[in-house]
Design an enzyme around this catalytic site. Structure first.
Site, PDB file in Angstrom:
ATOM      1  N   HIS A  63       0.748  -1.080  -0.082  1.00  0.00           N
ATOM      2  CA  HIS A  63       0.078   0.063   0.087  1.00  0.00           C
ATOM      3  C   HIS A  63       0.911   1.191  -0.060  1.00  0.00           C
ATOM      4  O   HIS A  63       2.277   1.162   0.360  1.00  0.00           O
ATOM      5  CB  HIS A  63      -0.975   0.150   1.204  1.00  0.00           C
ATOM      6  CG  HIS A  63      -0.129   0.138   2.503  1.00  0.00           C
ATOM      7  ND1 HIS A  63       0.613  -0.932   2.915  1.00  0.00           N
ATOM      8  CD2 HIS A  63      -0.380   1.165   3.572  1.00  0.00           C
ATOM      9  CE1 HIS A  63       1.131  -0.620   4.276  1.00  0.00           C
ATOM     10  NE2 HIS A  63       0.608   0.707   4.581  1.00  0.00           N
ATOM     11  N   HIS A  65       1.548   3.925   2.041  1.00  0.00           N
ATOM     12  CA  HIS A  65       1.887   4.657   3.057  1.00  0.00           C
ATOM     13  C   HIS A  65       3.452   5.029   2.863  1.00  0.00           C
ATOM     14  O   HIS A  65       4.172   3.988   2.415  1.00  0.00           O
ATOM     15  CB  HIS A  65       1.444   4.136   4.546  1.00  0.00           C
ATOM     16  CG  HIS A  65      -0.201   4.649   4.724  1.00  0.00           C
ATOM     17  ND1 HIS A  65      -0.713   3.662   5.599  1.00  0.00           N
ATOM     18  CD2 HIS A  65      -0.646   5.535   4.354  1.00  0.00           C
ATOM     19  CE1 HIS A  65      -1.964   4.384   5.668  1.00  0.00           C
ATOM     20  NE2 HIS A  65      -1.967   5.236   5.081  1.00  0.00           N
ATOM     21  N   ASP A  67       6.059   4.521   4.954  1.00  0.00           N
ATOM     22  CA  ASP A  67       6.931   3.595   5.446  1.00  0.00           C
ATOM     23  C   ASP A  67       7.084   2.549   4.593  1.00  0.00           C
ATOM     24  O   ASP A  67       8.031   1.665   4.757  1.00  0.00           O
ATOM     25  CB  ASP A  67       6.738   3.327   6.786  1.00  0.00           C
ATOM     26  CG  ASP A  67       5.287   2.945   6.955  1.00  0.00           C
ATOM     27  OD1 ASP A  67       4.355   3.395   6.477  1.00  0.00           O
ATOM     28  OD2 ASP A  67       5.080   2.284   7.902  1.00  0.00           O
ATOM     29  N   HIS A  68       6.035   2.198   3.555  1.00  0.00           N
ATOM     30  CA  HIS A  68       6.173   1.203   2.792  1.00  0.00           C
ATOM     31  C   HIS A  68       6.710   1.443   1.238  1.00  0.00           C
ATOM     32  O   HIS A  68       6.663   0.619   0.384  1.00  0.00           O
ATOM     33  CB  HIS A  68       4.870   0.536   2.981  1.00  0.00           C
ATOM     34  CG  HIS A  68       4.474   0.040   4.402  1.00  0.00           C
ATOM     35  ND1 HIS A  68       4.701  -1.256   4.629  1.00  0.00           N
ATOM     36  CD2 HIS A  68       3.888   0.827   5.288  1.00  0.00           C
ATOM     37  CE1 HIS A  68       4.211  -1.488   5.637  1.00  0.00           C
ATOM     38  NE2 HIS A  68       3.777  -0.332   6.175  1.00  0.00           N
ATOM     39  N   HIS A 142      -7.236  -2.080   5.760  1.00  0.00           N
ATOM     40  CA  HIS A 142      -6.213  -0.865   6.449  1.00  0.00           C
ATOM     41  C   HIS A 142      -7.177   0.429   5.928  1.00  0.00           C
ATOM     42  O   HIS A 142      -7.714   0.280   4.971  1.00  0.00           O
ATOM     43  CB  HIS A 142      -5.118  -1.013   5.811  1.00  0.00           C
ATOM     44  CG  HIS A 142      -3.933  -0.293   6.339  1.00  0.00           C
ATOM     45  ND1 HIS A 142      -3.796  -0.498   7.854  1.00  0.00           N
ATOM     46  CD2 HIS A 142      -2.970   0.749   6.048  1.00  0.00           C
ATOM     47  CE1 HIS A 142      -2.615   0.473   8.153  1.00  0.00           C
ATOM     48  NE2 HIS A 142      -2.230   1.033   6.954  1.00  0.00           N
ATOM     49  N   ASP A 205       0.321  -3.996   6.664  1.00  0.00           N
ATOM     50  CA  ASP A 205      -0.706  -2.977   7.680  1.00  0.00           C
ATOM     51  C   ASP A 205      -2.051  -3.521   7.379  1.00  0.00           C
ATOM     52  O   ASP A 205      -2.735  -3.525   6.308  1.00  0.00           O
ATOM     53  CB  ASP A 205      -0.560  -1.402   7.148  1.00  0.00           C
ATOM     54  CG  ASP A 205       0.872  -1.204   7.556  1.00  0.00           C
ATOM     55  OD1 ASP A 205       1.832  -1.976   7.797  1.00  0.00           O
ATOM     56  OD2 ASP A 205       0.977  -0.014   7.617  1.00  0.00           O
ATOM     57  N   HIS A 263       7.676  -4.990  11.471  1.00  0.00           N
ATOM     58  CA  HIS A 263       6.883  -3.693  11.533  1.00  0.00           C
ATOM     59  C   HIS A 263       6.426  -3.318  13.004  1.00  0.00           C
ATOM     60  O   HIS A 263       5.281  -3.269  13.211  1.00  0.00           O
ATOM     61  CB  HIS A 263       5.599  -3.790  10.730  1.00  0.00           C
ATOM     62  CG  HIS A 263       5.089  -2.736  10.262  1.00  0.00           C
ATOM     63  ND1 HIS A 263       3.964  -2.016  11.098  1.00  0.00           N
ATOM     64  CD2 HIS A 263       5.131  -1.860   9.213  1.00  0.00           C
ATOM     65  CE1 HIS A 263       3.568  -1.047  10.342  1.00  0.00           C
ATOM     66  NE2 HIS A 263       4.168  -0.648   9.346  1.00  0.00           N
TER      67      HIS A 263
END
Length: 305
Positions: A63, A65, A67-68, A142, A205, A263
Site C-alpha cells: 500500500h 503509506h 513507510d512502505h 487498512h 498493515d 513492523h
C-alpha cells in the site's frame, strides 16, 4: 545451489528508530529476488545487507503509506543507474497508480531498464505464473487500499530409492522413467511421492480479516506485521494493525512453519516481549522477531500432508 531466504532491510513502522529502518524485505527465491515494501532508506540498507539492484526481479508494494513505499524512487533509479540486464516488474494497488507514477518520476534520471507494471486490480488476483511459482494477492483491511502477497511453488515429486529397487529400476532407466513418466509398466507415481511446493506470504498493515487467513494458510514462512503488543489491541484495530498475539494466532491456526514478526511501533523498547506474547498465543513453530539486516532461511521442503 538454490537459495531461498528472506533478507530483512528494515523493521520499523511509521517512525524509524536508531536501530530500525523503515520497511524493506528481499525474498531470494532461487535465481530471483522479490523486493517487498521498499520504505525510505531501502537503497542504503541494500548496500549494508549485500543486496544489489541486479538481485531484484519484482517489486511488490502492499500500500502507499510512506513507510512502505517512499524508497521506491531511489530503488527504481538505482536499477536504471546499474543498468540491470533483466526486466523488473512492479506490483501495487491499482488505486495507487498516481502515487507510483509520482515516485517513479520523483526526479530526473535516465531510464535504461524495462520496468513492467502489473498492478493489483482486485482480491484474489494472480499476478504472475512462472515455472518456479505463482504470485497471488489478497485484500487486507487498512485505512488505505492494501494487499498482501502469497508465493506458491508447484508441487513436485521425490523419487524413493527403495521403490526403485522394488521395481528393479536402476542406472539410466531412472532418468528415462522421469522423462517419460512410464517405463516397462512402471509409472512415476509407483516410485515417488509428492514433494509439496513451498509457500511464502507477506502480510503488512491490516486488521484481522479473511485475507490475512487466506494468505497465511499452510505457509512455510509467514512474514507479518505485529505493530502493537496485545495490551494495545484496541489501538491496533483503530489504526488497522495487528498485535503480536493476533499474528501468532493466525500463524498457529494456519499451520505456519516459520513465523517472522516485524513492523514494530517505536513505542516498545523490548523486542523479546513480542516473542513472549506470540508463544503465549500458542504458536510453537520456528519464530523470528525480525531485526534489520538479518537473513532468515525459508524452511526446507516437506512431503505432502
Amino acid at each position: 545451489m538454490s537459495v531461498r531466504e528472506l533478507v530483512v532491510l528494515g523493521t520499523a513502522s511509521q517512525v524509524p528508530t536508531r536501530h530500525r529502518n523503515h520497511n524493506g524485505y528481499l525474498l531470494r527465491w532461487d535465481g530471483e529476488g522479490i523486493l517487498f515494501d521498499p520504505g525510505e532508506g531501502t537503497q542504503r540498507q541494500m548496500l549494508r545487507a549485500g543486496v544489489a539492484a541486479h538481485d531484484i526481479n519484482r517489486i511488490c508494494v502492499t500500500h502507499f503509506h510512506g513507510d512502505h513505499s517512499l524508497g521506491l524512487a531511489g530503488v527504481i533509479q538505482r536499477i536504471n543507474l546499474d543498468r540491470v540486464p533483466h526486466p523488473v516488474t512492479a506490483h501495487y494497488p491499482l488505486s495507487g497508480e498516481h502515487f507510483f507514477e509520482r515516485l517513479r518520476y520523483a526526479t530526473a534520471y535516465r531510464e535504461t531498464v524495462e520496468l513492467g507494471r502489473a498492478p493489483v486490480a482486485g482480491d484474489g488476483a494472480v499476478l504472475a505464473t512462472t515455472p518456479a511459482y505463482t504470485l497471488q494477492a489478497r485484500r487486507l483491511s487498512h485505512p488505505v487500499e492494501s494487499y498482501g502477497y502469497r508465493l506458491v511453488e508447484p508441487d513436485g515429486r521425490r523419487i524413493l530409492p527403495e521403490l526403485l529397487a522394488e521395481h528393479g529400476i536402476k542406472g539410466p532407466d531412472v532418468g528415462r522413467l522421469q522423462r517419460q513418466g512410464e517405463l516397462n509398466g512402471v509409472t512415476l507415481d509407483d516410485v515417488s511421492e509428492v514433494r509439496r511446493g513451498q509457500r511464502f506470504a507477506f502480510v503488512m498493515d491490516t486488521r484481522l480479516c479473511d485475507g490475512v487467513h487466506a494468505l497465511a494458510e499452510g505457509c512455510d514462512m509467514l512474514t507479518i506485521e505485529s505493530t502493537f503488543l496485545d495490551g494495545d489491541a484496541q489501538l491496533a484495530a483503530d489504526h488497522g494493525h495487528l498485535t503480536a498475539g493476533q499474528a501468532a494466532t493466525v500463524a498457529r491456526e494456519a499451520g505456519v512453519r516459520h513465523l517472522v514478526l516485524t513492523h514494530f511501533s517505536q513505542r516498545y523498547s523490548d523486542p523479546d516481549e513480542f516473542e513472549r506474547q506470540a508463544r503465549a498465543a500458542g504458536f510453537a513453530g520456528e519464530l523470528t522477531v525480525a531485526a534489520d539486516l538479518v537473513r532468515i532461511p525459508v524452511p526446507k521442503r516437506t512431503t505432502a500432508a
